[in-house]
Scaffold this motif. Sequence first.
Motif, PDB file in Angstrom:
ATOM      1  N   GLN A 256       0.835  -1.207   0.000  1.00 32.75           N
ATOM      2  CA  GLN A 256       0.000   0.000   0.000  1.00 32.75           C
ATOM      3  C   GLN A 256       0.864   1.250   0.000  1.00 32.75           C
ATOM      4  O   GLN A 256       0.523   2.239  -0.646  1.00 32.75           O
ATOM      5  CB  GLN A 256      -0.954  -0.010   1.186  1.00 32.75           C
ATOM      6  CG  GLN A 256      -2.042  -1.056   1.015  1.00 32.75           C
ATOM      7  CD  GLN A 256      -3.153  -0.934   2.038  1.00 32.75           C
ATOM      8  OE1 GLN A 256      -3.043  -0.176   3.005  1.00 32.75           O
ATOM      9  NE2 GLN A 256      -4.212  -1.677   1.831  1.00 32.75           N
TER      10      GLN A 256
ATOM     11  N   ALA B   9       0.861   4.140  -2.889  1.00 28.25           N
ATOM     12  CA  ALA B   9       0.766   5.570  -2.561  1.00 28.25           C
ATOM     13  C   ALA B   9       1.971   6.328  -3.116  1.00 28.25           C
ATOM     14  O   ALA B   9       1.828   7.424  -3.651  1.00 28.25           O
ATOM     15  CB  ALA B   9       0.661   5.759  -1.050  1.00 28.25           C
TER      16      ALA B   9
ATOM     17  N   GLU C 101      -4.340   5.527  -6.453  1.00 27.97           N
ATOM     18  CA  GLU C 101      -5.324   5.241  -5.415  1.00 27.97           C
ATOM     19  C   GLU C 101      -5.131   3.791  -4.980  1.00 27.97           C
ATOM     20  O   GLU C 101      -5.040   2.902  -5.830  1.00 27.97           O
ATOM     21  CB  GLU C 101      -6.729   5.442  -5.972  1.00 27.97           C
ATOM     22  CG  GLU C 101      -7.811   5.275  -4.941  1.00 27.97           C
ATOM     23  CD  GLU C 101      -9.198   5.464  -5.526  1.00 27.97           C
ATOM     24  OE1 GLU C 101     -10.146   4.950  -4.915  1.00 27.97           O
ATOM     25  OE2 GLU C 101      -9.330   6.094  -6.589  1.00 27.97           O
TER      26      GLU C 101
ATOM     27  N   THR D 125      -6.470   0.949  -4.480  1.00 29.15           N
ATOM     28  CA  THR D 125      -7.566  -0.007  -4.643  1.00 29.15           C
ATOM     29  C   THR D 125      -6.993  -1.414  -4.489  1.00 29.15           C
ATOM     30  O   THR D 125      -5.794  -1.628  -4.706  1.00 29.15           O
ATOM     31  CB  THR D 125      -8.216   0.133  -6.028  1.00 29.15           C
ATOM     32  OG1 THR D 125      -7.235  -0.197  -7.024  1.00 29.15           O
ATOM     33  CG2 THR D 125      -8.751   1.535  -6.253  1.00 29.15           C
TER      34      THR D 125
ATOM     35  N   ARG E 232      -4.983  -2.557  -7.557  1.00 28.47           N
ATOM     36  CA  ARG E 232      -3.664  -1.930  -7.717  1.00 28.47           C
ATOM     37  C   ARG E 232      -2.667  -2.487  -6.696  1.00 28.47           C
ATOM     38  O   ARG E 232      -1.509  -2.719  -7.012  1.00 28.47           O
ATOM     39  CB  ARG E 232      -3.784  -0.417  -7.600  1.00 28.47           C
ATOM     40  CG  ARG E 232      -4.414   0.187  -8.833  1.00 28.47           C
ATOM     41  CD  ARG E 232      -4.305   1.692  -8.838  1.00 28.47           C
ATOM     42  NE  ARG E 232      -4.833   2.207 -10.080  1.00 28.47           N
ATOM     43  CZ  ARG E 232      -5.743   3.161 -10.161  1.00 28.47           C
ATOM     44  NH1 ARG E 232      -6.206   3.716  -9.059  1.00 28.47           N
ATOM     45  NH2 ARG E 232      -6.170   3.576 -11.319  1.00 28.47           N
TER      46      ARG E 232
END
Length: 193
Positions: free
Chosen positions: A144, A148, A153, A155, A158
């Motif tokens: 994550q 970032a 975003e 999701t 991703r």
Amino acid sequence: EKPLSYRTWWRCRMALVVGLLEERELAARERVEVLRAEADRVLARLAEAETGWQEWVIARQRVGEVLSATPTALREPALGETPDDVQEQEQEPGPAVAASAGGRVVPVRQPGSDPQTLPEGYREIMRVVTEQAGPDGGSATGCQEIVAGLGLEPTPARVEAVRHRAKRLVTRGWLAEPVPGRFTFPGGRGAGS
């Protein structure tokens, strides 16, 4: 009937209080025993789950070793391609594959390898891990955080795509995964070392 003396009355009251305390102590002890038995069951299930997890880690590492020795399995399908399409295009493994694969082959990291030789998406992951690794290069970065750092975003799709690519970088020697889902450089070194 003779009235109770203060001392007798006090002893009776204390006996009642002690009796109430003993009842509560017994209830608390029984609760502890129930919780202790429950904790033992949870710890046994945890040990079993950890064993299963370690088996999957070993399986993934073994598959990574096999894939690192199989050049035809290295190219990631392009948008709209299936893995079967990739396999058909890669009949002859070797240096020609990298040239014909549209730059999507992740090379095995050799001493002195430059991250610039990686396909663009992989270079970007290396850039984010480098930025977040800290001065000693040993701080691990989660998926994550990488998403970032890429300015996307976070999701689930991703995050999974980044996890897949980061794990490919691990199997090819560019990154290490000291903790599942957290990535850093092998031996705490930076990307260019």
